[in-house]
Write a protein that holds these residues in place. Structure first.
Motif, mmCIF file in Angstrom:
data_model
loop_
_atom_site.group_PDB
_atom_site.id
_atom_site.type_symbol
_atom_site.label_atom_id
_atom_site.label_comp_id
_atom_site.label_asym_id
_atom_site.label_seq_id
_atom_site.Cartn_x
_atom_site.Cartn_y
_atom_site.Cartn_z
ATOM 1 N N PRO A 259 0.839 -1.207 0.000
ATOM 2 C CA PRO A 259 0.000 0.000 0.000
ATOM 3 C C PRO A 259 0.874 1.257 0.000
ATOM 4 N N GLY A 260 0.477 2.236 -0.806
ATOM 5 C CA GLY A 260 1.197 3.509 -0.793
ATOM 6 C C GLY A 260 2.478 3.506 -1.614
ATOM 7 N N GLU A 261 2.975 2.323 -1.994
ATOM 8 C CA GLU A 261 4.185 2.289 -2.826
ATOM 9 C C GLU A 261 3.777 2.119 -4.280
ATOM 10 N N GLU A 262 4.668 2.533 -5.163
ATOM 11 C CA GLU A 262 4.288 2.527 -6.570
ATOM 12 C C GLU A 262 4.911 1.398 -7.365
ATOM 13 N N ARG A 263 6.015 0.802 -6.832
ATOM 14 C CA ARG A 263 6.752 -0.107 -7.702
ATOM 15 C C ARG A 263 7.524 -1.153 -6.895
ATOM 16 N N VAL A 264 7.922 -2.200 -7.597
ATOM 17 C CA VAL A 264 8.792 -3.232 -7.027
ATOM 18 C C VAL A 264 9.933 -3.431 -8.014
#
Length: 554
Positions: free
Chosen positions: A397-402
């Motif tokens: 949640p809240g992060e845009e990428r891996v």
């Protein structure tokens, strides 16, 4: 001849030698050319002779020379494959035949991934005693002839040396000549095979008694001093590691402490607890010899082999220092050298099982982050060969990428790179994600991306520029820019760097929209290429004088 060709199918096969007579009579022969490795040993970093503790894998499965003996592959369902090459330093092919010449498919796969391969020379039981009496007690001429033949065999078939395993009692005369035999063999292997190795298995003592020591000590040190390393027996305790480290001195990385994955006898760890032994070995700065990791296949069965294999190596990963690629081009479709179908350009060209380790491509790292990311092999769909690389994970949640690190790199960056990527997003809403490549460079005040006026990228992260079409002159090679088909998406990139050193190649999976929820993704990678622009423009050498011989019509 049945040694070189399968009597049922006439196909070329790999073979071993039995007894001293066969070894001494061995000569190169026009029938054995199929057995010569066609893949030179790729360079990698750090090199083998660095002082970092190493990892040796000793492959011993059901007597050896199974389906892997078929040099041109076979229609084997659920075969055994090894593909965690980035995590190991040396591969030994082991069997109980006197002279185990590694099947050439293993040498090809290992070399493509930068790993040297050793065969095994073994004597055991009463026959072994007689053999040792014949060539060791016989004096310098006799043992010199054996050393010469073993070095010639490694040179001819283009593998990298020998594990020497004398598992029988020796007479006083024979054991007296054992250190000079090992010195002669080591010197000959070093001169015949660049980077060649001779490793001694902890068995006989300096007085000729057969008694496994499970350590380096004064009883077996004379053999360690005569060659490139010692592979200890498996029943060690922690105090023996301390003793070994003291005695080895600066050669600590040349002691390979044996770990039997089958956990036979009084051992620490084994099976999915093999990390317990590795932890202790690494605490003492020693190398490790992992014996029979085929346990995963033999003990747990063929059915879920790939999942079990990834689990086994993921548990060991923190104790296995990895290796970097240090030359370009880097190109791989991640194929394991096996499959349930053969794919070409994303299309299933031919259904049916196949197995040919010579066709295995360069293998990546297999990063696992508990619950967040797993990397595995997918046999159901591929761009080319038998498998693709499957990335499964969640974006928190809240992060845009891996970011998924595929390869560590260690080399100066050429001024201009071309990169290509083929991928397929699976699942309900593939349009929710974007997939891209990221190249990182080592921190350096001088490293610049693009033209001289651009600012240095402080984090060392570079996102190559997407090319809508390949540059003229490279259109044929980079046809990938528009060739996505059968659901695969194709991307071409360009990256200009100045005074940089390459560090990592990763795939970035990003969400199109930020979200307070965690989002799961599944992405198949079909092919990745990193090319130095300057060298790809050159045309490949032409092939001349092709001849065909020994034709059968069936």
């Amino acid at each position: 001849p049945a040694r070189y060709f399968d009597t049922k199918t006439t196909e070329p096969i790999s073979f071993f030698l039995s007894g001293l007579e066969e070894l001494l009579a061995w000569q190169p022969n026009s029938n054995d050319e199929f057995n010569i490795s066609a893949v030179p040993l790729a360079k990698r970093q750090p090199p083998l002779h660095s002082r970092r503790p190493r990892t040796l894998v000793c492959h011993d499965m059901r007597g050896g020379y199974l389906e892997d003996r078929f040099i041109q592959g076979s229609a084997t369902r659920n075969p055994y494959v090894f593909y965690h090459w980035r995590y190991i330093d040396i591969f030994v092919y082991f069997s109980h035949h006197t002279v185990t010449i590694p099947p050439v498919v293993w040498t090809n796969a290992a070399h493509r991934n930068g790993v040297p391969v050793l065969g095994t020379f073994i004597t055991e039981w009463t026959d072994g005693e007689k053999m040792c009496e014949a060539f060791l007690a016989g004096g310098e001429e006799a043992y010199g002839a054996v050393a010469e033949q073993l070095a010639r065999i490694a040179q001819h078939y283009r593998f990298d040396g020998w594990l020497i395993n004398i598992e029988n009692t020796l007479s006083a005369a024979a054991v007296r000549n054992l250190p000079p035999f090992l010195r002669a063999l080591t010197a000959r292997v070093h001169s015949a095979v660049p980077g060649g190795l001779v490793i001694w298995y902890d068995s006989v003592l300096r007085d000729g008694t057969l008694r496994w020591q499970n350590e380096l000590n004064e009883e077996n040190r004379v053999f360690f001093d005569a060659c490139d390393g010692l592979f200890t027996n498996y029943n060690w305790k922690e105090e023996q590691l301390e003793h070994t480290l003291r005695l080895a001195g600066p050669r600590n990385a040349d002691v390979y402490v044996g770990v039997d994955v089958f956990a036979r006898g009084d051992v620490i760890g084994g099976g999915f607890d093999t990390d317990k032994s590795l932890r202790l070995i690494r605490q003492h700065s020693l190398s490790a010899a992992i014996f029979a990791p085929g346990w995963v296949y033999e003990h747990l069965g063929e059915k879920n082999f790939l999942q079990n294999e990834n689990r086994f190596w993921a548990l060991l990963a923190e104790y296995l220092p990895t290796h970097s690629i240090c030359t370009l081009p880097l190109a791989t479709s991640f194929s394991l050298g096996m499959g349930t179908s053969s794919f070409l350009d994303g299309k299933d060209e031919e259904s049916g099982p196949w197995y040919d380790l010579s066709m295995q491509e360069i293998q990546p790292l297999y990063p696992e982050h508990q619950g967040r990311l797993s990397t595995s092999c997918c046999l159901q769909d591929a761009w080319c060969g038998g498998s693709s690389l499957q990335l499964q994970g969640t974006i928190p949640p809240g992060e845009e990428r891996v970011a998924v690190r595929l390869f560590s790199l260690q080399m100066p960056a050429p001024p201009k790179l071309f990169l290509t990527l083929l991928y397929k997003l699976e699942g309900l809403q593939p349009d929710d994600f974007t997939v891209a490549l990221e190249v990182t460079t080592w921190d350096s005040g001088t490293c610049l991306e693009g033209n001289p006026t651009s600012l240095p990228e402080p984090s060392g992260r570079h996102y190559p520029r997407v090319l809508p079409a390949p540059p003229p002159g490279l259109a044929k090679l980079l046809a990938a820019c528009q060739r996505g088909s059968h659901g695969w998406t194709s991307r071409c990139y360009e990256l200009e760097l100045q005074d940089c050193s390459l560090r990592d190649l990763s795939v970035i999976v990003s969400r199109q929209q930020p979200s307070p929820q965690e989002t799961s993704f599944t992405c198949l990678l079909g092919e990745v290429r990193v090319l130095d622009t300057a060298s790809v423009a050159a045309s490949p050498p032409q092939v001349h004088s092709v001849t065909a011989s020994q034709l059968w019509w069936q």
